[in-house]
Motif scaffolding. Structure first.
Motif, PDB file in Angstrom:
ATOM      1  N   ALA A   1      -3.653  -4.218  12.569  1.00 19.17           N
ATOM      2  CA  ALA A   1      -4.275  -4.463  11.263  1.00 19.17           C
ATOM      3  C   ALA A   1      -4.630  -3.144  10.588  1.00 19.17           C
ATOM      4  O   ALA A   1      -4.404  -2.966   9.387  1.00 19.17           O
ATOM      5  CB  ALA A   1      -5.513  -5.343  11.434  1.00 19.17           C
ATOM      6  N   ASP A   2      -5.184  -2.212  11.349  1.00 25.55           N
ATOM      7  CA  ASP A   2      -5.552  -0.904  10.794  1.00 25.55           C
ATOM      8  C   ASP A   2      -4.326  -0.151  10.267  1.00 25.55           C
ATOM      9  O   ASP A   2      -4.369   0.473   9.208  1.00 25.55           O
ATOM     10  CB  ASP A   2      -6.249  -0.050  11.860  1.00 25.55           C
ATOM     11  CG  ASP A   2      -7.685  -0.479  12.114  1.00 25.55           C
ATOM     12  OD1 ASP A   2      -8.318  -1.005  11.185  1.00 25.55           O
ATOM     13  OD2 ASP A   2      -8.161  -0.276  13.248  1.00 25.55           O
ATOM     14  N   SER A   3      -3.236  -0.205  11.028  1.00 22.57           N
ATOM     15  CA  SER A   3      -2.036   0.535  10.643  1.00 22.57           C
ATOM     16  C   SER A   3      -1.429  -0.020   9.351  1.00 22.57           C
ATOM     17  O   SER A   3      -1.063   0.740   8.452  1.00 22.57           O
ATOM     18  CB  SER A   3      -1.007   0.477  11.775  1.00 22.57           C
ATOM     19  OG  SER A   3       0.143   1.217  11.445  1.00 22.57           O
ATOM     20  N   ILE A   4      -1.349  -1.333   9.253  1.00 27.25           N
ATOM     21  CA  ILE A   4      -0.734  -1.945   8.070  1.00 27.25           C
ATOM     22  C   ILE A   4      -1.577  -1.685   6.828  1.00 27.25           C
ATOM     23  O   ILE A   4      -1.059  -1.268   5.773  1.00 27.25           O
ATOM     24  CB  ILE A   4      -0.542  -3.455   8.275  1.00 27.25           C
ATOM     25  CG1 ILE A   4       0.415  -3.734   9.437  1.00 27.25           C
ATOM     26  CG2 ILE A   4      -0.045  -4.104   6.984  1.00 27.25           C
ATOM     27  CD1 ILE A   4       1.802  -3.199   9.243  1.00 27.25           C
TER      28      ILE A   4
ATOM     29  N   VAL B   1      -0.976  -9.965   5.227  1.00 24.29           N
ATOM     30  CA  VAL B   1      -1.595  -9.228   4.118  1.00 24.29           C
ATOM     31  C   VAL B   1      -2.071 -10.239   3.087  1.00 24.29           C
ATOM     32  O   VAL B   1      -1.263 -10.994   2.533  1.00 24.29           O
ATOM     33  CB  VAL B   1      -0.590  -8.250   3.483  1.00 24.29           C
ATOM     34  CG1 VAL B   1      -1.167  -7.662   2.192  1.00 24.29           C
ATOM     35  CG2 VAL B   1      -0.235  -7.141   4.455  1.00 24.29           C
ATOM     36  N   VAL B   2      -3.373 -10.254   2.836  1.00 25.86           N
ATOM     37  CA  VAL B   2      -3.964 -11.173   1.860  1.00 25.86           C
ATOM     38  C   VAL B   2      -4.247 -10.372   0.588  1.00 25.86           C
ATOM     39  O   VAL B   2      -5.052  -9.433   0.615  1.00 25.86           O
ATOM     40  CB  VAL B   2      -5.265 -11.797   2.394  1.00 25.86           C
ATOM     41  CG1 VAL B   2      -5.758 -12.892   1.446  1.00 25.86           C
ATOM     42  CG2 VAL B   2      -5.062 -12.356   3.805  1.00 25.86           C
ATOM     43  N   ALA B   3      -3.579 -10.721  -0.503  1.00 24.53           N
ATOM     44  CA  ALA B   3      -3.681  -9.953  -1.748  1.00 24.53           C
ATOM     45  C   ALA B   3      -4.631 -10.621  -2.735  1.00 24.53           C
ATOM     46  O   ALA B   3      -4.573 -11.835  -2.936  1.00 24.53           O
ATOM     47  CB  ALA B   3      -2.309  -9.812  -2.379  1.00 24.53           C
ATOM     48  N   PHE B   4      -5.499  -9.802  -3.356  1.00 24.65           N
ATOM     49  CA  PHE B   4      -6.451 -10.275  -4.360  1.00 24.65           C
ATOM     50  C   PHE B   4      -6.227  -9.508  -5.660  1.00 24.65           C
ATOM     51  O   PHE B   4      -5.591  -8.446  -5.664  1.00 24.65           O
ATOM     52  CB  PHE B   4      -7.888 -10.077  -3.872  1.00 24.65           C
ATOM     53  CG  PHE B   4      -8.259 -10.962  -2.720  1.00 24.65           C
ATOM     54  CD1 PHE B   4      -8.799 -12.220  -2.938  1.00 24.65           C
ATOM     55  CD2 PHE B   4      -8.056 -10.543  -1.406  1.00 24.65           C
ATOM     56  CE1 PHE B   4      -9.125 -13.046  -1.880  1.00 24.65           C
ATOM     57  CE2 PHE B   4      -8.380 -11.361  -0.334  1.00 24.65           C
ATOM     58  CZ  PHE B   4      -8.920 -12.628  -0.570  1.00 24.65           C
ATOM     59  N   PRO B   5      -6.770 -10.002  -6.783  1.00 26.79           N
ATOM     60  CA  PRO B   5      -6.560  -9.309  -8.059  1.00 26.79           C
ATOM     61  C   PRO B   5      -7.120  -7.896  -8.089  1.00 26.79           C
ATOM     62  O   PRO B   5      -6.579  -7.024  -8.756  1.00 26.79           O
ATOM     63  CB  PRO B   5      -7.281 -10.210  -9.074  1.00 26.79           C
ATOM     64  CG  PRO B   5      -7.321 -11.561  -8.432  1.00 26.79           C
ATOM     65  CD  PRO B   5      -7.448 -11.297  -6.968  1.00 26.79           C
ATOM     66  N   ASP B   6      -8.235  -7.663  -7.393  1.00 28.55           N
ATOM     67  CA  ASP B   6      -8.842  -6.334  -7.401  1.00 28.55           C
ATOM     68  C   ASP B   6      -9.724  -6.164  -6.168  1.00 28.55           C
ATOM     69  O   ASP B   6      -9.898  -7.102  -5.378  1.00 28.55           O
ATOM     70  CB  ASP B   6      -9.659  -6.098  -8.682  1.00 28.55           C
ATOM     71  CG  ASP B   6     -10.667  -7.208  -8.951  1.00 28.55           C
ATOM     72  OD1 ASP B   6     -11.400  -7.595  -8.004  1.00 28.55           O
ATOM     73  OD2 ASP B   6     -10.741  -7.685 -10.095  1.00 28.55           O
TER      74      ASP B   6
ATOM     75  N   ARG C   1      -9.317  -6.693   8.591  1.00 29.42           N
ATOM     76  CA  ARG C   1      -9.706  -5.432   7.977  1.00 29.42           C
ATOM     77  C   ARG C   1      -9.675  -5.590   6.458  1.00 29.42           C
ATOM     78  O   ARG C   1      -8.893  -6.381   5.919  1.00 29.42           O
ATOM     79  CB  ARG C   1      -8.760  -4.297   8.397  1.00 29.42           C
ATOM     80  CG  ARG C   1      -8.820  -3.960   9.878  1.00 29.42           C
ATOM     81  CD  ARG C   1     -10.146  -3.324  10.247  1.00 29.42           C
ATOM     82  NE  ARG C   1     -10.191  -2.867  11.622  1.00 29.42           N
ATOM     83  CZ  ARG C   1     -10.645  -3.600  12.642  1.00 29.42           C
ATOM     84  NH1 ARG C   1     -11.073  -4.837  12.428  1.00 29.42           N
ATOM     85  NH2 ARG C   1     -10.665  -3.098  13.850  1.00 29.42           N
ATOM     86  N   HIS C   2     -10.523  -4.827   5.773  1.00 29.28           N
ATOM     87  CA  HIS C   2     -10.582  -4.876   4.312  1.00 29.28           C
ATOM     88  C   HIS C   2     -10.515  -3.464   3.752  1.00 29.28           C
ATOM     89  O   HIS C   2     -11.191  -2.556   4.228  1.00 29.28           O
ATOM     90  CB  HIS C   2     -11.887  -5.539   3.849  1.00 29.28           C
ATOM     91  CG  HIS C   2     -12.204  -5.262   2.407  1.00 29.28           C
ATOM     92  ND1 HIS C   2     -13.389  -4.706   1.982  1.00 29.28           N
ATOM     93  CD2 HIS C   2     -11.459  -5.445   1.285  1.00 29.28           C
ATOM     94  CE1 HIS C   2     -13.371  -4.563   0.671  1.00 29.28           C
ATOM     95  NE2 HIS C   2     -12.219  -4.997   0.225  1.00 29.28           N
TER      96      HIS C   2
ATOM     97  N   LEU D   1      -7.055  -7.808   2.184  1.00 25.14           N
ATOM     98  CA  LEU D   1      -7.514  -8.051   3.546  1.00 25.14           C
ATOM     99  C   LEU D   1      -6.253  -8.086   4.398  1.00 25.14           C
ATOM    100  O   LEU D   1      -5.219  -8.596   3.966  1.00 25.14           O
ATOM    101  CB  LEU D   1      -8.234  -9.400   3.677  1.00 25.14           C
ATOM    102  CG  LEU D   1      -9.456  -9.669   2.808  1.00 25.14           C
ATOM    103  CD1 LEU D   1     -10.059 -11.028   3.173  1.00 25.14           C
ATOM    104  CD2 LEU D   1     -10.497  -8.575   2.946  1.00 25.14           C
ATOM    105  N   VAL D   2      -6.336  -7.542   5.580  1.00 24.75           N
ATOM    106  CA  VAL D   2      -5.239  -7.660   6.539  1.00 24.75           C
ATOM    107  C   VAL D   2      -5.786  -8.360   7.776  1.00 24.75           C
ATOM    108  O   VAL D   2      -6.751  -7.900   8.391  1.00 24.75           O
ATOM    109  CB  VAL D   2      -4.622  -6.296   6.914  1.00 24.75           C
ATOM    110  CG1 VAL D   2      -3.666  -6.452   8.095  1.00 24.75           C
ATOM    111  CG2 VAL D   2      -3.868  -5.717   5.722  1.00 24.75           C
ATOM    112  N   MET D   3      -5.188  -9.489   8.090  1.00 23.12           N
ATOM    113  CA  MET D   3      -5.591 -10.275   9.249  1.00 23.12           C
ATOM    114  C   MET D   3      -4.479 -10.219  10.290  1.00 23.12           C
ATOM    115  O   MET D   3      -3.292 -10.099   9.942  1.00 23.12           O
ATOM    116  CB  MET D   3      -5.861 -11.723   8.833  1.00 23.12           C
ATOM    117  CG  MET D   3      -6.839 -11.853   7.666  1.00 23.12           C
ATOM    118  SD  MET D   3      -7.033 -13.545   7.058  1.00 23.12           S
ATOM    119  CE  MET D   3      -8.020 -14.231   8.387  1.00 23.12           C
ATOM    120  N   ALA D   4      -4.851 -10.299  11.550  1.00 20.14           N
ATOM    121  CA  ALA D   4      -3.855 -10.257  12.619  1.00 20.14           C
ATOM    122  C   ALA D   4      -4.296 -11.157  13.758  1.00 20.14           C
ATOM    123  O   ALA D   4      -5.497 -11.354  13.995  1.00 20.14           O
ATOM    124  CB  ALA D   4      -3.665  -8.828  13.120  1.00 20.14           C
ATOM    125  N   THR D   5      -3.322 -11.694  14.450  1.00 21.80           N
ATOM    126  CA  THR D   5      -3.605 -12.529  15.621  1.00 21.80           C
ATOM    127  C   THR D   5      -2.560 -12.244  16.688  1.00 21.80           C
ATOM    128  O   THR D   5      -1.432 -11.827  16.370  1.00 21.80           O
ATOM    129  CB  THR D   5      -3.623 -14.021  15.240  1.00 21.80           C
ATOM    130  OG1 THR D   5      -4.087 -14.796  16.339  1.00 21.80           O
ATOM    131  CG2 THR D   5      -2.239 -14.514  14.814  1.00 21.80           C
TER     132      THR D   5
END
Length: 254
Positions: free
Chosen positions: A232-235, A145-150, A195-196, A201-205
């Motif tokens: 990624a979609d589920s999270i 899970v990639v977290a951004f300010p907004d 996914r965004h 953003l949620v990234m998966a590998t």
């Protein structure tokens, strides 16, 4: 005996009060009344602000702020549930089981070098990762899970990333010593997804849990590419789902 100051058989009269002093007292009285009126008016306005329901704009701001805080306010187990369902093209529904959550949250160390500048330039706040095993425990999947300010910053980062994230240059694998996926490392990554939604953003590998290098696998299995975007979609589906503001709760700031 005559007292000093005795004039014409009587006491001296007090001098009349200066006109300027009387005027000052009148002005002071008027100012006092004005200040009291302003104080009463302010109290009425404040009471109205405290008791009125929040506006639509205030609710929207509260929703956005609550979403942006979830990555650090929610328990890690809520962001990454124990199991995540997925569906194979053949074989029906299965579940991936979480085997561990990473402690490091630095943006720089969670992704490959080719993505770091984009995340940094858009204000990446943290990347939290967890690793799952598929139902047969042969595949390992790291979700980040990639977290951004907004939402605007997250959208800008998504636009700045390559249209197709390669497994070899995306989210780094989270190896967990002592687990079934202890050998799952960056070299074992075979497929990736991103996914965004909202400020995330949620990234998966995904790759084989035994760590076999992707470079040595002649033919990739199609189901790897099917499974990884579902995680990624589920999270992100639960993490970025807007909640109805509860302005009476201390968890909300309306």
């Amino acid at each position: 005996m005559v007292f000093q100051g005795d004039v014409a058989g009587g006491w001296p009269h007090s001098q009349p009060q200066p006109r300027r002093r009387r005027g000052a007292l009148v002005v002071a009285g008027v100012l006092t009344v004005v200040c009291l009126a302003a104080l009463v008016a302010s109290a009425v306005v404040l009471a109205g602000e405290l008791t009125r329901p929040p506006t639509a704009a205030e609710r929207d701001r509260a929703t956005a702020a609550e979403l942006a805080r979830r990555w650090e306010a929610w328990p890690a187990g809520k962001i990454f549930p124990d199991t995540v369902p997925y569906t194979l093209s053949v074989g029906g529904k299965e579940s991936a089981r979480r085997i561990g959550i990473g402690h490091e949250t630095a943006c720089e160390g969670a992704v490959d070098a080719s993505l770091r500048a984009v995340l940094r330039s858009h204000g990446c706040r943290a990347v939290i990762r967890a690793t799952y095993l598929d139902q047969l425990q042969g595949l390992a999947m790291t979700v980040g899970v990639v977290a951004f300010p907004d939402a605007s910053k997250a959208s800008g980062a998504m636009s700045g990333l390559p249209k197709e994230i390669k497994a070899s240059s995306g989210l780094r694998a989270l190896s967990l010593p002592g687990s079934v996926a202890a050998r799952f490392d960056d070299a074992a990554r075979q497929e990736a997804a991103i996914r965004h939604r909202g400020p995330y953003l949620v990234m998966a590998t995904i790759g084989y849990a035994d760590g076999r290098p992707a470079a040595k696998i002649k033919e990739k299995q199609g189901y790897l590419k099917v499974v990884v975007p579902q995680l990624a979609d589920s999270i992100i589906g639960s993490l970025a789902k807007p909640a109805r503001p509860d302005c009476s709760s201390p968890a909300w700031s309306c």
